[in-house]
Design a protein around this motif. Structure first.
Motif, PDB file in Angstrom:
ATOM      1  N   GLU A   1      24.297  82.426  92.707  1.00 36.90           N
ATOM      2  CA  GLU A   1      24.118  81.552  91.761  1.00 36.90           C
ATOM      3  C   GLU A   1      25.470  81.829  90.969  1.00 36.90           C
ATOM      4  O   GLU A   1      26.339  80.854  90.745  1.00 36.90           O
ATOM      5  N   ILE A   2      25.968  82.944  90.611  1.00 39.56           N
ATOM      6  CA  ILE A   2      26.876  83.375  89.816  1.00 39.56           C
ATOM      7  C   ILE A   2      28.275  83.146  90.645  1.00 39.56           C
ATOM      8  O   ILE A   2      29.149  82.914  90.227  1.00 39.56           O
TER       9      ILE A   2
ATOM     10  N   LEU B   1      33.778  82.457  92.800  1.00 38.25           N
ATOM     11  CA  LEU B   1      34.175  83.733  93.391  1.00 38.25           C
ATOM     12  C   LEU B   1      33.239  84.018  94.943  1.00 38.25           C
ATOM     13  O   LEU B   1      32.135  83.663  94.714  1.00 38.25           O
ATOM     14  N   SER B   2      33.814  84.868  95.802  1.00 35.27           N
ATOM     15  CA  SER B   2      32.728  85.325  96.716  1.00 35.27           C
ATOM     16  C   SER B   2      31.852  86.226  96.208  1.00 35.27           C
ATOM     17  O   SER B   2      32.117  87.165  95.225  1.00 35.27           O
TER      18      SER B   2
ATOM     19  N   ILE C   1      32.164  90.038  93.783  1.00 35.45           N
ATOM     20  CA  ILE C   1      31.350  90.207  92.742  1.00 35.45           C
ATOM     21  C   ILE C   1      30.701  91.683  92.843  1.00 35.45           C
ATOM     22  O   ILE C   1      30.787  92.438  92.076  1.00 35.45           O
ATOM     23  N   ARG C   2      30.531  91.904  94.173  1.00 33.82           N
ATOM     24  CA  ARG C   2      30.010  93.312  94.678  1.00 33.82           C
ATOM     25  C   ARG C   2      30.946  94.099  94.283  1.00 33.82           C
ATOM     26  O   ARG C   2      30.732  95.305  93.579  1.00 33.82           O
ATOM     27  N   PHE C   3      32.053  93.958  94.552  1.00 33.09           N
ATOM     28  CA  PHE C   3      33.350  94.767  94.270  1.00 33.09           C
ATOM     29  C   PHE C   3      33.655  95.038  92.632  1.00 33.09           C
ATOM     30  O   PHE C   3      33.758  96.212  92.498  1.00 33.09           O
TER      31      PHE C   3
ATOM     32  N   LEU D   1      33.172  87.204  84.487  1.00 38.07           N
ATOM     33  CA  LEU D   1      33.958  87.121  85.840  1.00 38.07           C
ATOM     34  C   LEU D   1      35.229  86.194  85.812  1.00 38.07           C
ATOM     35  O   LEU D   1      36.052  86.310  86.506  1.00 38.07           O
ATOM     36  N   SER D   2      34.768  85.232  84.608  1.00 40.80           N
ATOM     37  CA  SER D   2      36.000  84.163  84.914  1.00 40.80           C
ATOM     38  C   SER D   2      37.517  84.806  84.162  1.00 40.80           C
ATOM     39  O   SER D   2      38.259  84.607  84.558  1.00 40.80           O
TER      40      SER D   2
END
Length: 155
Positions: free
Chosen positions: A11-12, A18-19, A23-25, A52-53
């Motif tokens: 969702e995020i 983003l992939s 996000i995990r990275f 994240l943005s």
């Protein structure tokens, strides 16, 4: 974190563009922090959408992940940053951007002349870098790295 406030990694990722792997990275680098459900699924705060943005924008501005992390470390986890939080970050980033703009301008303005590399292969090296004066300051393109061109050699 309340269930209605929690976002899955998918969702995020969709919200921010983003992939999931990105996000995990970022999570592994400490830029965002997920909470785990009983089933070990990642859940993020809605405030992480802004974090994240910000990462995406800051990278487009040329900031390194270390610089981005330093700014994000100033923000509170688990809540959306307020105007005061962002004002502090924007002030710091503006100073960093001003330094980068100055370096880029200097590089652009000196690109067609001597860069102080010590190559002594260009005809103009005798004018801009006689006897490899730039080499005495160290290796690499000294003038593009910020060393001053000696006054007698300025164009």
């Amino acid at each position: 974190m309340q269930a209605k406030e929690a976002l899955s990694i998918g969702e995020i990722a969709n919200r921010v563009g983003l992939s999931v792997s990105a996000i995990r990275f970022y999570e592994a680098r400490g830029l965002v922090m997920a909470h785990r459900t009983a089933g070990q699924q990642r859940r993020y705060h809605r405030a992480d959408i802004r974090r994240l943005s910000f990462i995406k924008i800051a990278q487009q501005l040329g900031l390194s992940l270390d610089e981005i992390k330093a700014e994000l470390d100033r923000l509170p986890l688990g809540r959306a940053p307020n105007a005061r939080d962002w004002r502090g970050i924007s002030t710091a980033i503006a100073a960093t951007l001003d330094q980068k703009i100055q370096a880029l301008t200097q590089t652009r303005d000196r690109l067609d002349g001597c860069i102080g590399c010590g190559c002594l292969s260009l005809e103009t090296c005798a004018l801009f870098n006689p006897d490899d004066q730039a080499g005495k300051s160290g290796a690499g393109p000294r003038y593009l790295l910020g060393d001053d061109i000696p006054p007698a050699n300025n164009r």
